[in-house]
Design a protein around this motif. Structure first.
Motif, short mmCIF file in Angstrom:
data_model
loop_
_atom_site.label_atom_id
_atom_site.label_comp_id
_atom_site.label_asym_id
_atom_site.label_seq_id
_atom_site.Cartn_x
_atom_site.Cartn_y
_atom_site.Cartn_z
N MET A 170 0.82 -1.21 0.00
CA MET A 170 0.00 0.00 0.00
C MET A 170 0.86 1.27 0.00
O MET A 170 0.33 2.36 -0.15
CB MET A 170 -0.93 0.01 1.21
CG MET A 170 -1.95 -1.13 1.20
SD MET A 170 -2.97 -1.16 -0.29
CE MET A 170 -3.94 0.32 -0.09
N ARG A 171 2.17 1.14 0.17
CA ARG A 171 3.06 2.29 0.14
C ARG A 171 3.34 2.77 -1.28
O ARG A 171 3.70 3.93 -1.49
CB ARG A 171 4.39 1.96 0.82
CG ARG A 171 4.28 1.47 2.23
CD ARG A 171 3.69 2.52 3.14
NE ARG A 171 3.61 2.03 4.50
CZ ARG A 171 2.57 2.22 5.30
NH1 ARG A 171 1.52 2.88 4.85
NH2 ARG A 171 2.57 1.75 6.53
N TYR A 172 3.21 1.85 -2.26
CA TYR A 172 3.54 2.24 -3.63
C TYR A 172 2.40 2.00 -4.62
O TYR A 172 2.55 2.27 -5.81
CB TYR A 172 4.78 1.46 -4.11
CG TYR A 172 4.54 -0.03 -4.32
CD1 TYR A 172 4.11 -0.52 -5.55
CD2 TYR A 172 4.72 -0.94 -3.29
CE1 TYR A 172 3.87 -1.87 -5.74
CE2 TYR A 172 4.50 -2.29 -3.48
CZ TYR A 172 4.07 -2.75 -4.69
OH TYR A 172 3.83 -4.09 -4.87
N SER A 173 1.25 1.49 -4.14
CA SER A 173 0.16 1.16 -5.06
C SER A 173 -1.19 1.33 -4.37
O SER A 173 -1.28 1.51 -3.15
CB SER A 173 0.31 -0.28 -5.55
OG SER A 173 0.08 -1.20 -4.49
N VAL A 174 -2.23 1.24 -5.19
CA VAL A 174 -3.62 1.26 -4.70
C VAL A 174 -4.25 -0.08 -5.05
O VAL A 174 -4.05 -0.59 -6.16
CB VAL A 174 -4.42 2.40 -5.34
CG1 VAL A 174 -5.88 2.37 -4.90
CG2 VAL A 174 -3.79 3.75 -4.99
N PHE A 175 -4.99 -0.65 -4.11
CA PHE A 175 -5.64 -1.94 -4.34
C PHE A 175 -7.15 -1.76 -4.28
O PHE A 175 -7.71 -1.39 -3.25
CB PHE A 175 -5.18 -2.95 -3.28
CG PHE A 175 -5.68 -4.36 -3.49
CD1 PHE A 175 -5.86 -4.88 -4.77
CD2 PHE A 175 -5.96 -5.18 -2.40
CE1 PHE A 175 -6.30 -6.18 -4.96
CE2 PHE A 175 -6.41 -6.48 -2.58
CZ PHE A 175 -6.58 -6.98 -3.86
N ILE A 176 -7.81 -2.00 -5.42
CA ILE A 176 -9.27 -1.99 -5.50
C ILE A 176 -9.68 -3.43 -5.81
O ILE A 176 -9.73 -3.83 -6.98
CB ILE A 176 -9.78 -1.04 -6.60
CG1 ILE A 176 -9.25 0.38 -6.36
CG2 ILE A 176 -11.31 -1.03 -6.64
CD1 ILE A 176 -9.64 1.38 -7.44
N PRO A 177 -9.93 -4.25 -4.78
CA PRO A 177 -10.17 -5.69 -5.01
C PRO A 177 -11.49 -5.95 -5.72
O PRO A 177 -12.56 -5.55 -5.25
CB PRO A 177 -10.18 -6.26 -3.58
CG PRO A 177 -10.54 -5.12 -2.70
CD PRO A 177 -9.98 -3.89 -3.35
N LEU A 178 -11.41 -6.59 -6.88
CA LEU A 178 -12.59 -6.95 -7.64
C LEU A 178 -12.42 -8.38 -8.15
O LEU A 178 -11.83 -8.61 -9.21
CB LEU A 178 -12.79 -5.99 -8.82
CG LEU A 178 -13.28 -4.57 -8.46
CD1 LEU A 178 -13.17 -3.65 -9.66
CD2 LEU A 178 -14.72 -4.61 -7.95
N GLU A 179 -12.90 -9.32 -7.36
CA GLU A 179 -12.76 -10.73 -7.75
C GLU A 179 -13.69 -11.08 -8.91
O GLU A 179 -13.37 -11.92 -9.74
CB GLU A 179 -13.05 -11.62 -6.54
CG GLU A 179 -12.70 -13.07 -6.75
CD GLU A 179 -12.71 -13.86 -5.46
OE1 GLU A 179 -12.39 -15.06 -5.52
OE2 GLU A 179 -13.03 -13.30 -4.39
N HIS A 180 -14.85 -10.42 -8.97
CA HIS A 180 -15.81 -10.66 -10.05
C HIS A 180 -16.25 -9.32 -10.62
O HIS A 180 -16.43 -8.34 -9.89
CB HIS A 180 -17.02 -11.44 -9.53
CG HIS A 180 -16.66 -12.72 -8.84
ND1 HIS A 180 -16.20 -13.83 -9.53
CD2 HIS A 180 -16.67 -13.06 -7.53
CE1 HIS A 180 -15.94 -14.79 -8.67
NE2 HIS A 180 -16.22 -14.36 -7.44
N VAL A 181 -16.44 -9.26 -11.92
CA VAL A 181 -16.79 -8.00 -12.57
C VAL A 181 -18.13 -7.48 -12.06
O VAL A 181 -18.40 -6.27 -12.07
CB VAL A 181 -16.81 -8.18 -14.11
CG1 VAL A 181 -17.99 -9.06 -14.54
CG2 VAL A 181 -16.85 -6.83 -14.81
N GLU A 182 -18.97 -8.39 -11.55
CA GLU A 182 -20.27 -7.98 -11.03
C GLU A 182 -20.13 -7.08 -9.80
O GLU A 182 -21.06 -6.36 -9.42
CB GLU A 182 -21.12 -9.20 -10.66
CG GLU A 182 -21.58 -10.04 -11.85
CD GLU A 182 -20.47 -10.94 -12.38
OE1 GLU A 182 -20.59 -11.42 -13.53
OE2 GLU A 182 -19.47 -11.16 -11.65
N GLU A 183 -18.95 -7.12 -9.16
CA GLU A 183 -18.72 -6.30 -7.98
C GLU A 183 -18.39 -4.85 -8.33
O GLU A 183 -18.26 -4.00 -7.45
CB GLU A 183 -17.57 -6.90 -7.16
CG GLU A 183 -17.85 -8.30 -6.66
CD GLU A 183 -16.61 -8.96 -6.05
OE1 GLU A 183 -15.56 -8.28 -5.98
OE2 GLU A 183 -16.69 -10.13 -5.67
#
Length: 521
Positions: A401-414
């Motif tokens: 998280m110090r060098y990137s952003v995480f937007i977790p999307l396991e399924h496109v429906e989310e």
């Protein structure tokens, strides 16, 4: 019976003593002779690919010879770092380059143009100034050429030895990806598997194999590891089954994307930036620190046929409806799209002008675009842990998280409309500045320096970290053997939880609560 002549017996005895004396003197001469003065053959080196060494005296002599010359302290210091290049027939590497017209780089064109400059590709002339402050370090590098680049770097490795008994690791210079690419389309499974069978048959007969039954051997692939893990012999199934062959199971593979098996390791895709020295790197980093960025985020990639039902399709929609917050570089299939996005001037123009760069999974989990973004000082935004976090353990920090952003999307429906805009706009400005600095400091860890430098690049690059990582891995196996443990346990097992979202979602929450750090460890 007549008695033997006494004179004859004495003559024979005298002759015998003369033979013994001559033999003794010959042995004495041989023992005193300095064999280190004799030239030695360089194992596994193909001069046509580049046979120069950083320091021929050190690299081509055995460590014992160095010790005899008063360098015992230096040898001891480098103990555990020595690598031996296994000699294999030219058909597994050099002949593939000699017949480069049959090797596909992933498009309708052949690989030949990309082989110049030790595999870095043709140098790039930039009249726009986008690549300035890094001038002379930019090449049109193909993303599947890593095997050649790595081999040429290994020839300049400071702890290369031609005495395999003293090596901590055995490097197999097999161009597995280039070899396989000749047969991926229009050929049966048997043809795709043939080279792998032949190589392993040769390796198991070598004395180096029998020392650890291959567990100190490693190879490098310029394609994703999944391409070598075909599970069936169905003609329609993709790739080869090289990594499922029993002997290969004992080896490690370093590839641009790892599989979920423990003996596959991911190392960065080659980018187009290959500085000769620290000055070229530092100049580029300083340029990025001064760079003005007009777009909040950007995306470079090709649309998919199922655009509306894919994550990439949603990203296209969000970018196009972002009121100029997003810049889209569309890399459509075909010659025009390839020209647009294979040219680093076009890619760097977009990424250098963006604060964040979106990195959804591509045809597989990973993308070269991730490393292009880091190279541009653009903060990567990931949607799946398999794109970076679960892959490049030796090269990217654990505190992602110090060098990137995480937007977790396991399924496109989310997917929620506006999720990218909302997430990125909520990040405080001071945190954005700190994250960008972390990205810029990561650059040397994810690029491959020019192998033609006489004195080395002067910084630790992706090659150095990969070698360090595999040496540590092999040393852990040796430690298990010393402790009486079975080295096969866990060595090549599958990890069904490698790409589990939950552990990275939970970790991102913890990391977000920590105070910012000032440097990359």
């Amino acid at each position: 019976m007549e008695k033997p002549s006494t004179t004859h017996s004495k003559r024979c005895n005298n002759q015998l003593w003369l033979v013994v004396l001559a033999s003794f003197l010959l042995c004495l001469v041989l023992l005193c002779f300095d064999f280190s003065a004799l030239p030695e053959q360089r194992n596994g080196i193909t001069p046509a690919i580049g046979s120069h060494y950083q320091n021929p005296t050190v690299l081509t002599q055995k460590p014992e010879t160095l010790a005899q010359k008063g360098n015992a302290e230096e040898v001891e210091k480098e103990k555990g770092k020595y690598v031996y290049i296994q000699e294999i027939p030219a058909r597994f590497n050099q002949e593939l380059l000699d017949n480069c017209g049959s090797v596909t780089p992933g498009t309708e064109h052949n690989m030949c143009p990309y082989l110049v400059n030790d595999g870095l590709g043709p140098s790039i002339e930039d009249s726009t100034g986008v690549l300035s402050n890094g001038s002379g370090s930019w090449y049109l590098t193909n993303q599947f050429i890593l095997e050649v680049i790595f081999h040429n770097r290994m020839k300049n490795y400071s702890c290369l030895t031609n005495d395999s008994s003293l090596a901590s690791a055995i490097y197999i210079p097999y161009y597995a990806g280039l070899d396989l690419s000749r047969f991926l389309w229009g050929y049966g499974a048997t043809v795709r598997d043939q080279s792998g069978f032949e190589l392993l048959k040769l390796l198991v007969e070598k004395p180096e194999w029998k020392r650890m039954w291959g567990r100190d051997h490693f190879m490098v692939a310029g394609r994703i590891s999944w391409d070598f893990r075909r599970k069936t012999d169905e003609e329609s199934d993709w790739g080869s089954k090289l990594r499922f062959l029993p002997e290969s199971d004992n080896m490690s593979m370093l590839a641009i994307e790892s599989s979920s098996w423990n003996n596959d390791y991911a190392i960065p895709y080659p980018t187009c930036f290959h500085p000769l020295n620290q000055n070229g790197l530092s100049e580029w980093q300083e340029k990025l620190r001064r760079q003005k960025r007009d777009y909040l985020f950007s995306f470079a990639g090709a649309p998919r046929s199922d655009l509306n039902a894919s994550l990439r399709g949603r990203i296209f929609e969000e970018c196009q409806g972002s009121n100029n917050l997003c810049k889209l570089l569309e890399c459509s299939y075909g010659e025009k799209g390839a020209i647009t996005c294979n040219n680093p001037v076009n890619v760097m123009t977009v990424f250098e002008n963006s604060v964040f760069c979106l990195q959804p999974p591509g045809d597989s989990y990973t993308r070269r675009s991730t490393f292009d973004a880091i190279l541009a000082g653009c903060i990567p935004v990931f949607f799946h842990p398999g794109t970076a976090y679960a892959q490049y353990k030796w090269h990217l920090p654990d505190d992602f998280m110090r060098y990137s952003v995480f937007i977790p999307l396991e399924h496109v429906e989310e997917w929620r409309a506006g999720v990218v805009n909302q997430t990125l706009l909520q990040i405080p400005a001071e945190k954005v500045v700190a994250m960008r600095e972390q990205v810029i400091r990561l650059i040397p860890r994810v690029i491959y320096a020019d192998s033609r430098s006489e004195s080395g690049p002067g910084f630790e690059d992706a090659f150095d970290l990969a070698v360090k990582g595999i040496l540590e891995r092999i040393e852990r196996v040796r430690k298990d053997v010393r402790e009486g443990k079975d080295p096969a346990i866990g060595f090549a097992e599958g990890d069904d939880f490698k790409y589990t979202f939950s552990k990275y979602v939970d970790k991102s929450k913890i990391l977000n609560e920590d105070p910012p750090v000032s440097s990359v460890d």
